[in-house]
Design a protein around this motif. Structure first.
Motif, PDB file in Angstrom:
ATOM      1  N   LYS A  44       4.344   2.288  79.166  1.00  7.21           N
ATOM      2  CA  LYS A  44       4.198   2.723  77.780  1.00  7.21           C
ATOM      3  C   LYS A  44       5.555   2.888  77.085  1.00  7.21           C
ATOM      4  CE  LYS A  44      -0.222   2.745  78.073  1.00  7.21           C
ATOM      5  NZ  LYS A  44      -0.983   1.646  77.404  1.00  7.21           N
ATOM      6  N   ARG A  45       6.578   3.248  77.838  1.00 10.11           N
ATOM      7  CA  ARG A  45       7.902   3.378  77.219  1.00 10.11           C
ATOM      8  C   ARG A  45       8.465   2.012  76.855  1.00 10.11           C
ATOM      9  NH1 ARG A  45       9.655   7.838  81.761  1.00 10.11           N
ATOM     10  NH2 ARG A  45       8.613   9.632  80.776  1.00 10.11           N
ATOM     11  N   LEU A  46       8.264   1.038  77.741  1.00  7.44           N
ATOM     12  CA  LEU A  46       8.655  -0.328  77.411  1.00  7.44           C
ATOM     13  C   LEU A  46       7.880  -0.809  76.189  1.00  7.44           C
ATOM     14  CD1 LEU A  46       9.894  -3.146  77.808  1.00  7.44           C
ATOM     15  CD2 LEU A  46       8.154  -3.564  79.572  1.00  7.44           C
ATOM     16  N   GLU A  47       6.588  -0.529  76.144  1.00 10.95           N
ATOM     17  CA  GLU A  47       5.801  -0.963  74.993  1.00 10.95           C
ATOM     18  C   GLU A  47       6.334  -0.365  73.693  1.00 10.95           C
ATOM     19  OE1 GLU A  47       1.226  -1.340  73.347  1.00 10.95           O
ATOM     20  OE2 GLU A  47       1.599  -0.175  75.176  1.00 10.95           O
ATOM     21  N   ASN A  48       6.765   0.870  73.737  1.00  9.29           N
ATOM     22  CA  ASN A  48       7.343   1.491  72.549  1.00  9.29           C
ATOM     23  C   ASN A  48       8.548   0.693  72.059  1.00  9.29           C
ATOM     24  OD1 ASN A  48       7.898   3.373  70.518  1.00  9.29           O
ATOM     25  ND2 ASN A  48       9.105   4.671  71.875  1.00  9.29           N
ATOM     26  N   ALA A  49       9.387   0.253  72.980  1.00  7.05           N
ATOM     27  CA  ALA A  49      10.562  -0.536  72.594  1.00  7.05           C
ATOM     28  C   ALA A  49      10.156  -1.908  72.063  1.00  7.05           C
ATOM     29  CB  ALA A  49      11.496  -0.684  73.786  1.00  7.05           C
ATOM     30  N   LEU A  50       9.190  -2.560  72.725  1.00  6.80           N
ATOM     31  CA  LEU A  50       8.726  -3.874  72.267  1.00  6.80           C
ATOM     32  C   LEU A  50       8.169  -3.792  70.855  1.00  6.80           C
ATOM     33  CD1 LEU A  50       6.820  -5.046  75.484  1.00  6.80           C
ATOM     34  CD2 LEU A  50       8.984  -5.962  74.648  1.00  6.80           C
ATOM     35  N   LYS A  51       7.428  -2.725  70.584  1.00 10.00           N
ATOM     36  CA  LYS A  51       6.804  -2.537  69.280  1.00 10.00           C
ATOM     37  C   LYS A  51       7.842  -2.200  68.207  1.00 10.00           C
ATOM     38  CE  LYS A  51       3.428   0.182  69.758  1.00 10.00           C
ATOM     39  NZ  LYS A  51       2.549   1.363  69.886  1.00 10.00           N
ATOM     40  N   THR A  52       8.839  -1.414  68.584  1.00 14.77           N
ATOM     41  CA  THR A  52       9.835  -0.965  67.619  1.00 14.77           C
ATOM     42  C   THR A  52      10.815  -2.068  67.252  1.00 14.77           C
ATOM     43  OG1 THR A  52       9.670   1.268  68.569  1.00 14.77           O
ATOM     44  CG2 THR A  52      11.588   0.804  67.188  1.00 14.77           C
ATOM     45  N   PHE A  53      11.090  -2.968  68.202  1.00 12.68           N
ATOM     46  CA  PHE A  53      12.085  -4.025  67.974  1.00 12.68           C
ATOM     47  C   PHE A  53      11.452  -5.400  68.231  1.00 12.68           C
ATOM     48  CE2 PHE A  53      14.300  -0.181  69.426  1.00 12.68           C
ATOM     49  CZ  PHE A  53      15.030   0.097  68.272  1.00 12.68           C
ATOM     50  N   PRO A  54      10.575  -5.838  67.338  1.00 12.48           N
ATOM     51  CA  PRO A  54       9.811  -7.072  67.576  1.00 12.48           C
ATOM     52  C   PRO A  54      10.654  -8.339  67.553  1.00 12.48           C
ATOM     53  CG  PRO A  54       9.450  -6.269  65.333  1.00 12.48           C
ATOM     54  CD  PRO A  54      10.216  -5.198  66.062  1.00 12.48           C
ATOM     55  N   GLU A  55      11.858  -8.281  67.009  1.00 11.69           N
ATOM     56  CA  GLU A  55      12.715  -9.468  66.952  1.00 11.69           C
ATOM     57  C   GLU A  55      13.684  -9.542  68.135  1.00 11.69           C
ATOM     58  OE1 GLU A  55      14.601  -9.733  63.157  1.00 11.69           O
ATOM     59  OE2 GLU A  55      12.737  -9.330  62.063  1.00 11.69           O
ATOM     60  N   LEU A  56      13.633  -8.567  69.029  1.00 15.52           N
ATOM     61  CA  LEU A  56      14.477  -8.572  70.223  1.00 15.52           C
ATOM     62  C   LEU A  56      13.671  -9.095  71.402  1.00 15.52           C
ATOM     63  CD1 LEU A  56      16.978  -7.861  71.913  1.00 15.52           C
ATOM     64  CD2 LEU A  56      16.099  -5.508  72.079  1.00 15.52           C
ATOM     65  N   LYS A 108      13.593   4.334  83.351  1.00 10.17           N
ATOM     66  CA  LYS A 108      12.380   4.989  83.859  1.00 10.17           C
ATOM     67  C   LYS A 108      11.192   4.836  82.903  1.00 10.17           C
ATOM     68  CE  LYS A 108      14.942   8.668  84.357  1.00 10.17           C
ATOM     69  NZ  LYS A 108      15.399  10.062  84.629  1.00 10.17           N
ATOM     70  N   ASP A 109      10.033   4.568  83.512  1.00  5.86           N
ATOM     71  CA  ASP A 109       8.810   4.391  82.746  1.00  5.86           C
ATOM     72  C   ASP A 109       7.660   5.012  83.523  1.00  5.86           C
ATOM     73  OD1 ASP A 109       6.978   3.520  80.794  1.00  5.86           O
ATOM     74  OD2 ASP A 109       8.051   1.631  80.501  1.00  5.86           O
ATOM     75  N   VAL A 110       6.443   4.811  83.053  1.00  7.14           N
ATOM     76  CA  VAL A 110       5.229   5.352  83.670  1.00  7.14           C
ATOM     77  C   VAL A 110       4.273   4.190  83.920  1.00  7.14           C
ATOM     78  CG1 VAL A 110       5.483   7.590  82.555  1.00  7.14           C
ATOM     79  CG2 VAL A 110       4.195   5.765  81.400  1.00  7.14           C
ATOM     80  N   LEU A 114      18.127   6.541  82.480  1.00  9.18           N
ATOM     81  CA  LEU A 114      17.469   7.242  81.389  1.00  9.18           C
ATOM     82  C   LEU A 114      16.051   6.703  81.249  1.00  9.18           C
ATOM     83  CD1 LEU A 114      20.273   7.040  78.650  1.00  9.18           C
ATOM     84  CD2 LEU A 114      19.632   9.090  79.944  1.00  9.18           C
ATOM     85  N   ASN A 115      15.200   7.433  80.546  1.00 13.51           N
ATOM     86  CA  ASN A 115      13.899   6.894  80.197  1.00 13.51           C
ATOM     87  C   ASN A 115      14.082   5.607  79.387  1.00 13.51           C
ATOM     88  OD1 ASN A 115      12.455   8.951  81.463  1.00 13.51           O
ATOM     89  ND2 ASN A 115      12.252  10.152  79.580  1.00 13.51           N
ATOM     90  N   PHE A 116      13.163   4.667  79.553  1.00 10.74           N
ATOM     91  CA  PHE A 116      13.356   3.366  78.925  1.00 10.74           C
ATOM     92  C   PHE A 116      13.470   3.463  77.413  1.00 10.74           C
ATOM     93  CE2 PHE A 116      12.558  -0.904  77.493  1.00 10.74           C
ATOM     94  CZ  PHE A 116      13.220  -1.669  78.435  1.00 10.74           C
TER      95      PHE A 116
END
Length: 319
Positions: free
Chosen positions: A185-197, A179-181, A148-150
């Motif tokens: 940027k998809r990984l960054e979205n996750a890093l930003k959304t879940f800063p404590e993970l 999957k990312d680009v 799936l997309n990251f």
């Protein structure tokens, strides 16, 4: 032989890790069954047991430990593979937990569930499932290697659950799984959304991103050219304290060896968030990390962090 590796025992003494006196040489990593004293060996954050793609090459827990003994690896993280895109033969969390229970001083279990699993659909259900595995000894989630997309909503549920349970997540990125680009940027979205993970990066897509100027195709490969400025890994590590790098597999070794001068500087620059790993998963498998580390000229303190200190801190292990 590399002086830093010869003096690695001394470096751990200086770091207060309780290493017995003595010297390691680069060659000792290929010696037969040395006596590994507790608190002195490498921690490998990426191995597997069972069958990966070849049914004739099953890796038992005992065979993994025998291989560890040959390479001065004191403890190994064992990762299940639970998504159909990750392997031909799934490796369950239960099998990993059972192996670690039999060898608690050598094997560190992780847990994993495919985010598309029907009964793990909600964050609440995922938290309950993951917490039960943590209660049995799991120290992290992964290998998260999903088609799936990251930042697909189903993937984001997993990240939210891991953040709530407070365990790190080791992921794989390429053009098929996670999957990312270019630019991640998809990984960054996750890093930003879940800063404590705490996320642990692995796979061709992650490690190719040590360089800038990537094409989408290169995210699924092993670029050999010199590293170009503007790599996403350095950028993300500069801005997000919750991203780490797992040096395992051909992708990890290639990222450093493709441009050894840059790779050495990168390891020194990111020394607090780089973890030694191999991705050993089948008997007789070649492991490029050993040869790579024979070539590297790294300060003793940096080697100590990469070999074991960072893993101890991140996984909350007893040193």
């Amino acid at each position: 032989m590399n002086l830093s590796r010869r003096e690695f025992s001394k470096s751990m003494l200086l770091a207060g890790l309780g290493c017995a006196a003595g010297q390691w040489s680069a060659r000792s990593l290929n010696a037969a069954k040395p006596n590994i004293k507790a608190g002195t060996g490498i921690i490998d954050v990426h191995t597997h047991i069972g069958t990966y793609t070849d049914p004739k090459k099953n890796l038992s827990p005992e065979a993994l430990i025998s291989w560890m003994d040959e390479h001065q690896i004191e403890k190994s993280v064992v990762l299940p593979l639970t998504s159909p895109e990750s392997t031909k033969y799934l490796q369950t969390t239960e099998s990993v937990l059972a192996a670690a229970k039999q060898h608690p001083d050598r094997l560190i279990p992780f847990c994993s569930v495919d985010p598309r699993t029907t009964h793990a659909g909600s964050v609440k259900a995922l938290v309950s499932m993951i917490q039960a595995w943590v209660d049995q000894g799991a120290k992290g989630f992964g290998e998260h290697k999903v088609g799936l997309n990251f930042d697909d909503p189903l993937m984001m549920r997993v990240y939210e659950a891991c953040q709530e349970v407070s365990i790190p997540l080791l992921f794989h990125i390429d053009n098929i799984r996670g999957k990312d680009v270019p630019g991640l940027k998809r990984l960054e979205n996750a890093l930003k959304t879940f800063p404590e993970l705490n996320f642990i990066g692995h796979g061709p897509g992650w490690w190719a991103s040590i360089s800038g100027g990537l094409t989408p195709k290169e995210l699924g490969g092993y670029p050999k050219s010199k590293v170009k400025p503007g790599g996403a890994i350095d950028d993300l590590m500069s801005r997000y304290p919750n991203i780490y790098g797992d040096l395992s597999a051909g992708s990890g070794a290639n990222s450093i060896s493709r441009d050894l001068a840059f790779g050495t500087e990168f390891l020194i620059r990111r020394q607090d968030r780089i973890l030694f790993g191999t991705d050993y998963l089948a008997p007789g498998q070649a492991v490029p990390q050993f040869e790579l580390f024979e070539k590297l000229e790294l300060p003793d303190a940096v080697l100590s962090k990469i070999y074991r200190e960072n893993a101890i801190k991140l996984l909350k292990l007893t040193a």
